[in-house]
Design an enzyme around this catalytic site. Structure first.
Site, short mmCIF file in Angstrom:
data_model
loop_
_atom_site.label_atom_id
_atom_site.label_comp_id
_atom_site.label_asym_id
_atom_site.label_seq_id
_atom_site.Cartn_x
_atom_site.Cartn_y
_atom_site.Cartn_z
N ASP A 97 0.88 -1.18 0.00
CA ASP A 97 0.00 0.00 0.00
C ASP A 97 0.92 1.24 0.00
O ASP A 97 2.14 1.12 0.09
CB ASP A 97 -0.89 -0.02 1.26
CG ASP A 97 -1.83 1.18 1.32
OD1 ASP A 97 -2.36 1.58 0.26
OD2 ASP A 97 -2.03 1.75 2.41
N CYS A 145 -4.37 -1.80 -1.58
CA CYS A 145 -4.58 -0.37 -1.82
C CYS A 145 -5.73 -0.22 -2.82
O CYS A 145 -5.66 -0.76 -3.93
CB CYS A 145 -3.29 0.22 -2.41
SG CYS A 145 -3.46 1.92 -2.97
N CYS A 168 -11.08 2.69 0.79
CA CYS A 168 -9.64 2.94 0.89
C CYS A 168 -9.21 2.16 2.13
O CYS A 168 -9.88 2.22 3.17
CB CYS A 168 -9.37 4.43 1.07
SG CYS A 168 -7.71 4.82 1.64
N HIS A 177 -7.02 2.60 4.26
CA HIS A 177 -6.71 3.38 5.46
C HIS A 177 -7.95 3.54 6.37
O HIS A 177 -7.82 3.74 7.58
CB HIS A 177 -6.25 4.80 5.09
CG HIS A 177 -4.81 4.91 4.72
ND1 HIS A 177 -4.28 4.42 3.55
CD2 HIS A 177 -3.76 5.48 5.39
CE1 HIS A 177 -2.98 4.68 3.51
NE2 HIS A 177 -2.64 5.32 4.62
N1 DGL Z 1 -4.75 3.03 1.21
C1 DGL Z 1 -4.81 3.40 -0.16
C2 DGL Z 1 -6.13 3.12 -0.79
O1 DGL Z 1 -6.73 2.13 -0.39
C3 DGL Z 1 -4.07 4.64 -0.61
C4 DGL Z 1 -4.41 5.91 0.08
C5 DGL Z 1 -3.52 7.06 -0.35
O2 DGL Z 1 -2.30 6.95 -0.28
O3 DGL Z 1 -4.07 8.08 -0.78
O4 DGL Z 1 -6.61 3.78 -1.67
#
Ligand code: DGL
Length: 238
Positions: A7, A70, A169, A171
């Site tokens: 990621d 990601c 996402c 995160h």
């Molecule tokens: N965690 C990532 C996602 O699922 C990337 C987030 C980022 O770096 O903007 O999209």
């Protein structure tokens, strides 16, 4: 079996956390590209370039499978990466879409990065009422561990009459509890890391081994990792 997971930063650790629940004795090599974070605003060309470098890293590490933990890379680059990768590669969006299609719920809201939302991967592939919202402030808040609850509330208020919220996402599971405070009680919150588990099979080793590689490490990152991964791990800057 050696499992490579990547990621832009700590988001993919939420995926690793889910994988660990099912396969607690696996061998995991994680790569977080913190130096180039966030991925969510980058062009497809930039994302491909960065992802190819990570694939080369995993080739050197001799992993047996790669998980793109990601949403941004999965929604924009999965097919290109699948074509060039000599190692079996899995994305995080395909299993999420399959799960959403199987649900008997019609009104689905997606929170994701700008690039994921701009791809319209969810609305193009699901014949239900799909609302896609770019929540661009979330990733910096999460990586910096500094939260503005008014912003979280603003987005939560936009999906008041929806049945499902997809954390589009990786995160975002970190702010699940904060989001919940402003959402209606009966909304189903979907974590893509959980959806992935229906799509992969991992052959475990005798002992758990976790190696975490990041392109940039600082104290906030170290503290964030501790909150997500409750097993022993080794951490390296590369
Ligand atoms: N965690 C990532 C996602 O699922 C990337 C987030 C980022 O770096 O903007 O999209």
């Amino acid at each position: 079996m050696r499992v490579g997971i990547f990621d832009s930063g700590i988001g993919g650790l939420n995926v690793l956390k889910e994988v660990l629940k099912k396969y607690p004795s696996g061998e995991y090599i994680y790569y977080g590209d913190t130096k180039n974070l966030p991925y969510g605003n980058k062009s497809k060309e930039e994302l491909l370039e960065l992802s190819k470098n990570i694939l080369d890293f995993f080739t050197l590490k001799k992993v047996d499978i790669i998980i793109i933990a990601c949403g941004t890379v999965s929604s924009n680059c999965f097919y290109e990466l699948k074509k060039i990768s000599k190692i079996s590669i899995y994305d995080i969006i395909t299993p999420t879409i399959s799960y959403l299609k199987s649900l008997e719920k019609e009104k689905i809201a997606i929170f994701g990065t700008k690039r994921t939302i701009d791809s319209h991967i969810f609305s193009k592939n699901i014949e239900k009422e799909v609302l896609e919202i770019a929540t661009k402030e979330f990733v910096p808040m999460i990586e910096e561990d500094k939260y503005d609850l008014e912003i979280i509330k603003k987005y939560a208020n936009m999906i008041k009459d929806y049945d499902v919220l997809v954390l589009g996402c990786t995160h975002y599971p970190i702010i699940k509890d904060k989001l919940k405070k402003y959402l209606q009680d009966n909304i189903l919150i979907v974590d893509m890391g959980v959806c992935l588990l229906d799509n992969i099979k991992i052959k475990e080793s005798n002992n758990l081994k976790i190696e975490l590689y990041f392109s940039k490490i600082d104290n906030t990152l170290k503290e964030n990792i501790k909150k997500i991964i409750k097993y022993d791990y080794k951490i390296y800057e590369v």
